[in-house]
Design an enzyme around this catalytic site. Sequence first.
Site, PDB file in Angstrom:
ATOM      1  N   HIS A  16       0.808  -1.190   0.094  1.00 12.31           N
ATOM      2  CA  HIS A  16      -0.083  -0.017  -0.086  1.00 12.31           C
ATOM      3  C   HIS A  16       0.840   1.224   0.042  1.00 12.31           C
ATOM      4  O   HIS A  16       0.193   2.319   0.224  1.00 12.31           O
ATOM      5  CB  HIS A  16      -0.880   0.091   1.237  1.00 12.31           C
ATOM      6  N   LYS A  55      -8.137  14.179   4.202  1.00 11.49           N
ATOM      7  CA  LYS A  55      -7.099  12.943   4.145  1.00 11.49           C
ATOM      8  C   LYS A  55      -6.178  13.189   5.202  1.00 11.49           C
ATOM      9  O   LYS A  55      -6.164  14.105   5.714  1.00 11.49           O
ATOM     10  CB  LYS A  55      -6.234  12.810   2.818  1.00 11.49           C
ATOM     11  N   LYS A  78     -14.665   8.378  -3.704  1.00 14.43           N
ATOM     12  CA  LYS A  78     -15.846   8.788  -2.841  1.00 14.43           C
ATOM     13  C   LYS A  78     -16.277  10.269  -3.332  1.00 14.43           C
ATOM     14  O   LYS A  78     -17.608  10.102  -3.615  1.00 14.43           O
ATOM     15  CB  LYS A  78     -15.781   8.918  -1.418  1.00 14.43           C
TER      16      LYS A  78
HETATM   17  C1  26V Z   1       2.815   4.883   6.466  1.00 11.47           C
HETATM   18  C2  26V Z   1       3.955   5.581   7.138  1.00 11.47           C
HETATM   19  C3  26V Z   1       4.705   5.261   8.126  1.00 11.47           C
HETATM   20  C4  26V Z   1       5.867   5.807   8.370  1.00 11.47           C
HETATM   21  C5  26V Z   1       6.023   7.500   7.892  1.00 11.47           C
HETATM   22  C6  26V Z   1       5.296   7.699   6.635  1.00 11.47           C
HETATM   23  C7  26V Z   1       4.158   6.853   6.352  1.00 11.47           C
HETATM   24  C8  26V Z   1       3.548   7.253   5.039  1.00 11.47           C
HETATM   25  C9  26V Z   1       2.199   6.543   4.876  1.00 11.47           C
HETATM   26  C10 26V Z   1       1.954   5.302   5.603  1.00 11.47           C
HETATM   27  C11 26V Z   1       0.751   4.515   5.127  1.00 11.47           C
HETATM   28  C12 26V Z   1       1.119   3.101   4.813  1.00 11.47           C
HETATM   29  C13 26V Z   1      -0.004   2.485   4.312  1.00 11.47           C
HETATM   30  C14 26V Z   1      -1.360   3.124   3.831  1.00 11.47           C
HETATM   31  O1  26V Z   1      -2.244   3.532   4.532  1.00 11.47           O
HETATM   32  N1  26V Z   1      -1.465   3.240   2.582  1.00 11.47           N
HETATM   33  C15 26V Z   1      -2.506   3.700   1.723  1.00 11.47           C
HETATM   34  O2  26V Z   1      -3.232   2.645   1.422  1.00 11.47           O
HETATM   35  C16 26V Z   1      -4.424   3.233   0.760  1.00 11.47           C
HETATM   36  C17 26V Z   1      -5.316   1.836   0.452  1.00 11.47           C
HETATM   37  O3  26V Z   1      -4.478   1.156  -0.498  1.00 11.47           O
HETATM   38  C18 26V Z   1      -4.161   3.801  -0.390  1.00 11.47           C
HETATM   39  O4  26V Z   1      -5.418   4.351  -1.007  1.00 11.47           O
HETATM   40  C19 26V Z   1      -3.468   4.909  -0.053  1.00 11.47           C
HETATM   41  O5  26V Z   1      -2.821   5.639  -1.341  1.00 11.47           O
HETATM   42  C20 26V Z   1      -2.103   4.689   0.818  1.00 11.47           C
HETATM   43  O6  26V Z   1      -1.296   5.571   1.072  1.00 11.47           O
END
Ligand code: 26V
Length: 804
Positions: free
Chosen positions: A351, A538, A650
């Site tokens: 993701h 978001k 959405k």
């Molecule tokens: C995690 C982290 C952790 C460390 C610091 C920065 C950071 C930035 C983002 C994340 C998110 C990780 C996983 C996540 O939530 N991804 C999201 O998943 C959605 C469903 O697939 C997708 O629509 C989003 O674009 C994506 O960011």
Amino acid sequence: MGYKFKDKEEFKEEFKTRIIAKYGRSIEQSHITEKYMVLGTMIRDYAAMNWKASKEEIAKKNEKQMYYFSMEFLVGRLLTNNLMNLGIYDIVKDGLNDLGIDINELEEMESDAGLGNGGLGRLAACFLDSLASLGYAGHGNCIRYEYGLFKQKIVDGKQVEVPDQWLKLGNVWEVRKPKHAVNVKFYGSVEMEMDIYGKAKINHVGAQIIRAVPYDMEVVGHNTNLTNTLRLWSAEPAEDASNSQEFGEYIRDVIAINQNVYPDDSTEAGRYLRLKQQYFFVSAGLTALIKAHLRVYDTLDNFAEKNAIQLNDTHPVLAIPELMRILMDDYLYEWDDAFRIVQEAVAYTNHTVLSEALEKWPVNMVRTLLPRIYMIIEEIDRRYCYDLNYKYYRSDLINSTRIIIDGQVHMANLAIIGSHSVNGVAALHTHILINDVFKNQYAIGPQKFNNKTNGITHRRWLVYSNPQLKALLDKTIGESYIEHPQDLEKLMNYVDDVQVQEEFLQVKLERKKILAAYIKEVTGIEVDVNSIFDVQAKRLHAYKRQLLNVMHIIYLYQKMKEDPNFRIFPRTFIFAAKAAPAYTFAKKVIQLIHAIAERVNNDPDISQYMKVVFIPNYGVSIAEILMNAADVSEQISTAGKEASGTGNMKFMMNGAITLGTLDGANVEIVDRVGYDNALIFGLKVEDVETMKRANSYNVWDYYNHIPHLKKIVDSFIDGTWSDNKDEFKIIYDELMFKNDEYFLLADFDAYQATQARIREHYKDRHHWARMCLVNIAKSGYFSSDRTIEEYARDIWHLNKITVK
Ligand code: 26V
């Protein structure tokens, strides 16, 4: 139990009886929370008969089932959703009405189940809704967090986190299942002995033992009797927790496991606990799953034939070594046989491409907390390298794709090696995984890689939360789109119909009024419902570029102040976003938005043209009234960074125009609506790549050569937004001294010009309405029903189940 009322009168009788039976009070005397609890329990019991029948049918037919292992399920509220899916909303609403109770008031009593951070958790919840609604046996496995993601309060224009006590009234949807409790072991050490056949026998000794107790929630599908399960594990002391740990410390360790959802970039201190949470729900989930399998079949040889395990990001990847452990240590499988079963059963979804978000755990931590699991990870790694070496793969290829690198366990590599499918969540994202992030892994196992573009459940996000639009659609194209969301395409026949355009604008106005009332209630700000509602909702993150939106607001403000002849079509800029508690920059952006709002909204020259609103505590329920009131959907991440986005879908489905970069699923939105019906701007992935590779981007060039950019950026440090000139200095530093990592200045002029085009488009009401209608018509593809059909067909190989 299992009682099903047939009509309004039966419902009323049952409701009255239950209020008395549970609280010893009449309806008039009972408290609103009591009425809510009784109604919820009644609905749960109503569906329980289907639940039982579903389990029996699945067992009888020996159907394959899918288990979605996810650290997060952002479910939101369930009362309306379940009543609607069961088709009894009107009976219940009218019955309550007869009893002098307003169903909306009871709906408002329910807390959001906020068991997640953002997109990843909400996707899991949408998937559960689609699985049940399509007739697939697909269940969720997660943790029963005591507190959801923090609640966001705004104090003096700054984010303050307070605990989200979602369980304070209890959870009417769950059923505690102590008989299915299992033990999970941490720490200790591994001893090996030889059994009488000369086979190594593993003893995990001196472990801390924690009891995992499941709480099951029904997942009710739309217009089907199939009812699936979301299983939430709760940590409790084990009866035989006979290790040497001091009692008080043990209890604290137990409680900590299901304390709360981790905000995504939590600090070092919490990392041990996070790893503990991961193993806890994975181990409990698999142990229970194996037991369930053996209740129906007498062997585990067919485990992968009858069970699919989908890993939602790397958080549950320990499922791979844990399943190996169970098969080998508990059921005496040989390595190769066990590994074949694991690979066939498990699939992994990625993701994010952000390197800081790709999980890596220090070897020492994994070894200390999970000694047996670490041994197995080491062995998977060893065999992987041996195997590729034997096949003459290049050593750089092996070294970059193996699991243990420089003293760290690379969870994504473990996921890829231990599974048969690796998918990205939008076409562009999968392309980037294959060509960049997992390029080497792809070279080794290309057949594993596939794309599954995300989706959202059109039931919650259109049919239930936007009854005004539903009514217009029903009248215009009939109701078939509810079962078959792709039928929304029928609306294409009406996009030029002036009458339908007018009616759509009326629907949008109604939704804007509802949102405006909410904004007034929570922020005190009065907004003009005839202004353009421009929404960015978001998580707050640098790559999502809320700051670019903010810079544009500053630009308009400065320009209107400077030039009395420059005035814009009235616009309401709406933000909603939580920042991770330790993410200083993100919190500063929230503070900046508030400082700007304070200035702009109270400036008599300006406030009639523009208002800035920050809606606190963004979550599922707020999204349900926010997305459908938007005219403009801000999807402005730096190209290549947003894996997919689901908010974009959405907004689109509710007739908002995407103002976005070619990133994530925005690309697929434009593919469908065309460039005339989405406003696309900015650098593309290749442009960003080229600039990075050539090292050609210099933020100072933009700053020095474009006067309006200099003016905007200077306002962060010249006291414009705060008496304390240092207040927003880190924002300035992030842009100017870290060379603007996310290319805000590079994209600013393109963004600004596109915003100006929006103002032009909006003036022509019919043209605008037509654009919105095209978006709705083309949004069926983004129903999670389509996504789930693809997963079921390509990865899980599930059959549909009919339950009588
Ligand atoms: C995690 C982290 C952790 C460390 C610091 C920065 C950071 C930035 C983002 C994340 C998110 C990780 C996983 C996540 O939530 N991804 C999201 O998943 C959605 C469903 O697939 C997708 O629509 C989003 O674009 C994506 O960011």
